[in-house]
Scaffold this motif. Sequence first.
Motif, PDB file in Angstrom:
ATOM      1  N   MET A   5       0.850  -1.181   0.000  1.00 41.25           N
ATOM      2  CA  MET A   5       0.000   0.000   0.000  1.00 41.25           C
ATOM      3  C   MET A   5       0.892   1.238   0.000  1.00 41.25           C
ATOM      4  O   MET A   5       1.833   1.323   0.773  1.00 41.25           O
ATOM      5  N   ASN A   6       0.621   2.214  -0.849  1.00 40.40           N
ATOM      6  CA  ASN A   6       1.480   3.390  -0.880  1.00 40.40           C
ATOM      7  C   ASN A   6       1.135   4.354   0.247  1.00 40.40           C
ATOM      8  O   ASN A   6       0.267   4.112   1.056  1.00 40.40           O
ATOM      9  N   GLN A   7       1.848   5.487   0.301  1.00 37.57           N
ATOM     10  CA  GLN A   7       1.756   6.400   1.429  1.00 37.57           C
ATOM     11  C   GLN A   7       0.754   7.534   1.206  1.00 37.57           C
ATOM     12  O   GLN A   7       0.816   8.546   1.897  1.00 37.57           O
ATOM     13  N   TYR A   8      -0.144   7.374   0.275  1.00 30.22           N
ATOM     14  CA  TYR A   8      -1.146   8.417   0.017  1.00 30.22           C
ATOM     15  C   TYR A   8      -1.960   8.703   1.284  1.00 30.22           C
ATOM     16  O   TYR A   8      -2.347   7.789   2.008  1.00 30.22           O
ATOM     17  N   GLU A   9      -2.216   9.994   1.545  1.00 34.44           N
ATOM     18  CA  GLU A   9      -3.028  10.387   2.687  1.00 34.44           C
ATOM     19  C   GLU A   9      -4.304  11.064   2.199  1.00 34.44           C
ATOM     20  O   GLU A   9      -4.270  11.940   1.334  1.00 34.44           O
ATOM     21  N   LEU A  10      -5.418  10.659   2.783  1.00 36.13           N
ATOM     22  CA  LEU A  10      -6.709  11.221   2.410  1.00 36.13           C
ATOM     23  C   LEU A  10      -6.809  12.675   2.855  1.00 36.13           C
ATOM     24  O   LEU A  10      -6.220  13.067   3.866  1.00 36.13           O
ATOM     25  N   PRO A  11      -7.568  13.495   2.114  1.00 35.29           N
ATOM     26  CA  PRO A  11      -7.793  14.873   2.561  1.00 35.29           C
ATOM     27  C   PRO A  11      -8.628  14.899   3.836  1.00 35.29           C
ATOM     28  O   PRO A  11      -9.376  13.961   4.124  1.00 35.29           O
ATOM     29  N   SER A  12      -8.513  15.969   4.591  1.00 40.58           N
ATOM     30  CA  SER A  12      -9.314  16.130   5.802  1.00 40.58           C
ATOM     31  C   SER A  12     -10.783  16.312   5.413  1.00 40.58           C
ATOM     32  O   SER A  12     -11.092  16.706   4.281  1.00 40.58           O
ATOM     33  N   PRO A  13     -11.718  16.035   6.334  1.00 40.02           N
ATOM     34  CA  PRO A  13     -13.141  16.241   6.019  1.00 40.02           C
ATOM     35  C   PRO A  13     -13.447  17.653   5.550  1.00 40.02           C
ATOM     36  O   PRO A  13     -14.313  17.854   4.678  1.00 40.02           O
ATOM     37  N   GLU A  14     -12.737  18.645   6.100  1.00 41.19           N
ATOM     38  CA  GLU A  14     -12.977  20.037   5.715  1.00 41.19           C
ATOM     39  C   GLU A  14     -12.550  20.301   4.269  1.00 41.19           C
ATOM     40  O   GLU A  14     -13.193  21.073   3.551  1.00 41.19           O
ATOM     41  N   LYS A  15     -11.475  19.675   3.854  1.00 41.98           N
ATOM     42  CA  LYS A  15     -10.947  19.902   2.507  1.00 41.98           C
ATOM     43  C   LYS A  15     -11.518  18.927   1.472  1.00 41.98           C
ATOM     44  O   LYS A  15     -11.338  19.127   0.266  1.00 41.98           O
ATOM     45  N   LYS A  16     -12.188  17.892   1.944  1.00 41.57           N
ATOM     46  CA  LYS A  16     -12.615  16.821   1.047  1.00 41.57           C
ATOM     47  C   LYS A  16     -13.555  17.277  -0.070  1.00 41.57           C
ATOM     48  O   LYS A  16     -13.341  16.901  -1.233  1.00 41.57           O
ATOM     49  N   PRO A  17     -14.604  18.083   0.197  1.00 49.46           N
ATOM     50  CA  PRO A  17     -15.513  18.454  -0.894  1.00 49.46           C
ATOM     51  C   PRO A  17     -14.826  19.131  -2.075  1.00 49.46           C
ATOM     52  O   PRO A  17     -15.012  18.737  -3.233  1.00 49.46           O
TER      53      PRO A  17
END
Length: 241
Positions: A1-13
């Motif tokens: 699995m690579n090191q990609y990080e999901l955006p925060s809930p605030e930035k997600k939309p």
Amino acid sequence: MNQYELPSPEKKPEYVKSNFDHIAKAYDRFNDWNSFFLHRSWKNWVVKEALKESSDPKNAVDLCCGTGDITERLARVKSIESVTGIDFSENMLSYAKSKLILADRVKLEVGDAMNLKSLKNDSIDIVTMGFGLRNVSDLKKCLLEIKRVLKPGGVFVNLDVGRVRPKFLKYFADFYFFRIVPIFGYLLYGSKHEMFDYLPHSAKSYPDQENLKKILEELGFHSVRFTNFVFGNAVGHVAKK
């Protein structure tokens, strides 16, 4: 699995909207490749189940409609008088237009699945979503909006990722989902794009099939059931108001 990080809930939309705009040109082929074309039959299932659970439906809304695959399938049902596809990516909607005969009974709207301000309470017979629910920043808020606009007895059918069953297959599924699937996206898009890493990683914060069923029931939906596809890699949920 690579090191990609999901955006925060605030930035997600804004993150999701902007990046779906970027990859719209490759999205249909990406779905074909990563599902070995199986997503087409799963989307047929969505419409079939919606019709089976409805009593003479006259209107339908396809949320997070993207390039319009499910919207187009709903539009083929002649007994449905009004079909609306809603998505917040204008580029994705531009590709949906090419699939649809935009007569008076079919329309596409730019909109937010968590704030369906164009739809009245208790007004919709069928609501569908295909691989969109995990992209909203507040899942419960979105589901409550769907419940608000559905008529009593209306049906919600959701298609999205799930967790592999049996669990001994998880290693192989994760390797494919996190390592191979992004490569398909890079090849089809013509270069590396982080959205093709986001799409598999977004499943990590999304409830599994059993927990999504529980959430739907807790929010007041009834007759909730789900069907696993390809050992649970994809899952379809059916719920009634």
